[in-house]
Scaffold this active site. Structure first.
Site, PDB file in Angstrom:
ATOM      1  CE  LYS A  89     -67.960  -5.579   0.797  1.00  0.00           C
ATOM      2  NZ  LYS A  89     -68.027  -6.955   1.250  1.00  0.00           N
TER       3      LYS A  89
HETATM    4  C1  LIG Z   1     -68.862  -8.269   1.464  1.00  0.00           C
HETATM    5  C2  LIG Z   1     -69.351  -8.687   2.787  1.00  0.00           C
HETATM    6  C3  LIG Z   1     -68.992  -9.918   3.369  1.00  0.00           C
HETATM    7  C4  LIG Z   1     -68.308 -11.001   2.622  1.00  0.00           C
HETATM    8  O1  LIG Z   1     -67.097 -10.651   2.095  1.00  0.00           O
HETATM    9  P1  LIG Z   1     -66.381 -11.671   1.068  1.00  0.00           P
HETATM   10  O2  LIG Z   1     -64.940 -11.227   1.093  1.00  0.00           O
HETATM   11  O3  LIG Z   1     -67.030 -11.464  -0.261  1.00  0.00           O
HETATM   12  O4  LIG Z   1     -66.560 -13.041   1.582  1.00  0.00           O
HETATM   13  C5  LIG Z   1     -69.373 -10.160   4.677  1.00  0.00           C
HETATM   14  N1  LIG Z   1     -70.107  -9.279   5.372  1.00  0.00           N
HETATM   15  C6  LIG Z   1     -70.509  -8.111   4.841  1.00  0.00           C
HETATM   16  C7  LIG Z   1     -71.316  -7.177   5.679  1.00  0.00           C
HETATM   17  C8  LIG Z   1     -70.162  -7.784   3.527  1.00  0.00           C
HETATM   18  O5  LIG Z   1     -70.598  -6.639   2.990  1.00  0.00           O
END
Ligand SMILES: *Cc1c(COP(=O)(O)O)cnc(C)c1O
Length: 383
Positions: free
Chosen positions: A184
């Site tokens: 991210k």
């Molecule tokens: C990455 C992601 C999540 C989950 O994030 P985590 O921190 O890995 O639980 C939720 N929604 C979207 C759209 C994502 O891309």
């Protein structure tokens, strides 16, 4: 040299901050986590917010729905074009996810489809700011307010994203959840942040984040109870963020403005160099909004003469990792079979999915790396 699809950007400051935590003796939730939450609030620049760190965005979304009282019989509207986490948390609580199509231009939840899917049982909607482009929050919130529906923003891609001049996280939804997963826009390895202005919801999320132990009850009695005393008021979860993770977050947050500048630079480069090819570039923000460029999703044109999957294979053969975001949830066996979902209900998601390729875009990439990507795309689409 292979250029991977994504890489985290971890510097010496992150490493030293983690070492400092390890040496301090605080490895689980402690002073660093408190500082990270407070720094995050400063970054969003709104003192009325509660920023509650969690061990993933998925945990945060689960806590959000739980705090809003979502349970069996309730319906929660989610876009089909998202990662499975957005919908799975609804199932954790025994509620029913109702999948709707997205807008063909923005990949974001279609407000019309959202409106049409509302029933007497609809309790919440979870818009996703796909790739880092903000969803139509004014329209979504206005429909939701009128129908008494809670709004939880899945902002996993949207740090930092402005929506009409306001940072996502400071809008008028009930709760916003960010992700610090490895790929991210900033990372803590694993982690997330739940943000809300509602003190009652914040209180519940904090209790449920750590085993249902009530700090209030705890604090109230500390004066006349021994230090080992605590009260469990619900069967809570184990969703707290460790100080080791928060150490990374503290230092990543300091670099977030640089991160977004770099992402903007790479996105602008792609726009300039790919604009004459048989592909559709990602939708751009308007109206005082910005894009976080977590992803750079392109649409291959129908007349390009190569399948999407062969395109990705050819990129791989040229040493470049690409990906696809997302396989719509209505095509995933569990969601499709449990809720009898079929393709006709999601024409836009289907069309977007079948031509989508996510090009690598991350802060560790140089402009030379981006040029390699551009040359590879040009060769494949012109050859
Ligand atoms: C990455 C992601 C999540 C989950 O994030 P985590 O921190 O890995 O639980 C939720 N929604 C979207 C759209 C994502 O891309």
């Amino acid at each position: 040299m292979f250029l991977p699809f994504a890489l985290p950007d971890i510097g010496d400051d992150e490493i030293n901050e983690v070492i400092d935590s390890l040496r301090s003796g605080w490895v689980t939730t402690g002073p660093k986590t408190k500082k990270f939450e407070s720094d995050f609030k400063d970054f969003l620049g709104d003192n009325s917010l509660d920023c509650i760190s969690v061990n993933s965005a998925t945990s945060g979304l689960h806590l959000a729905l739980e705090s809003l009282g979502i349970g069996p019989g309730d319906e929660v509207i989610v876009p089909s074009y998202t990662f499975t986490a957005t919908a799975e948390v609804v199932r954790y609580l025994g509620a029913t996810p109702v999948f709707v199509d997205v807008d063909i231009e923005t990949y974001n939840i279609s407000v019309k489809s959202f409106e049409k899917a509302i029933t007497f049982n609809t309790k919440a909607v979870i818009p996703v700011h796909f790739a880092g482009l903000p969803a139509d929050m004014n329209e979504i919130i206005s429909v939701a307010k009128e129908k008494n529906i809670f709004v939880i923003e899945d902002a996993a891609h949207a740090l930092p994203t402005l929506y009409k001049g306001m940072l996502v996280g400071t809008l008028n939804s009930d709760i916003t959840v960010f992700s610090f997963y490895a790929n991210k826009t900033m990372t803590t390895g694993e982690g997330g942040m739940l943000v809300t202005r509602n003190a009652e919801l914040a209180k519940r999320c904090k209790v449920m984040r750590l085993h249902g132990i009530s700090r209030d009850a705890f604090d109230r009695y500390t004066s006349n109870k021994p230090s080992w005393y605590y009260e469990v008021i619900a069967p809570g979860f184990k969703y707290n963020l460790s100080d080791i993770a928060s150490s990374i977050g503290i230092q990543q947050l300091k670099r977030l403005n640089y991160f977004i500048e770099k992402r903007n630079l790479l996105a602008a480069y792609y726009f300039e160099k790919l604009c004459d090819l048989p592909l559709k570039l990602p939708p751009l923000p308007s109206d005082g909004s910005t894009h976080a460029w977590h992803l750079f999703p392109i649409q291959l044109c129908e007349n390009r003469g190569i399948s999407r999957d062969s395109f990705i294979q050819s990129m791989y053969d040229k040493g470049i990792g690409c990906s696809v975001h997302f396989i719509p949830l209505h095509l995933q066996p569990y969601w499709r079979d449990t809720y009898n979902l079929n393709s006709e209900s999601f024409p836009n998601s289907e069309s977007l999915f079948s031509n989508e390729v996510s090009l690598p875009l991350y802060t560790k990439m140089s402009l030379d790396d981006a040029e390699r990507v551009v040359l590879a795309v040009r060769e494949i689409l012109n050859g």
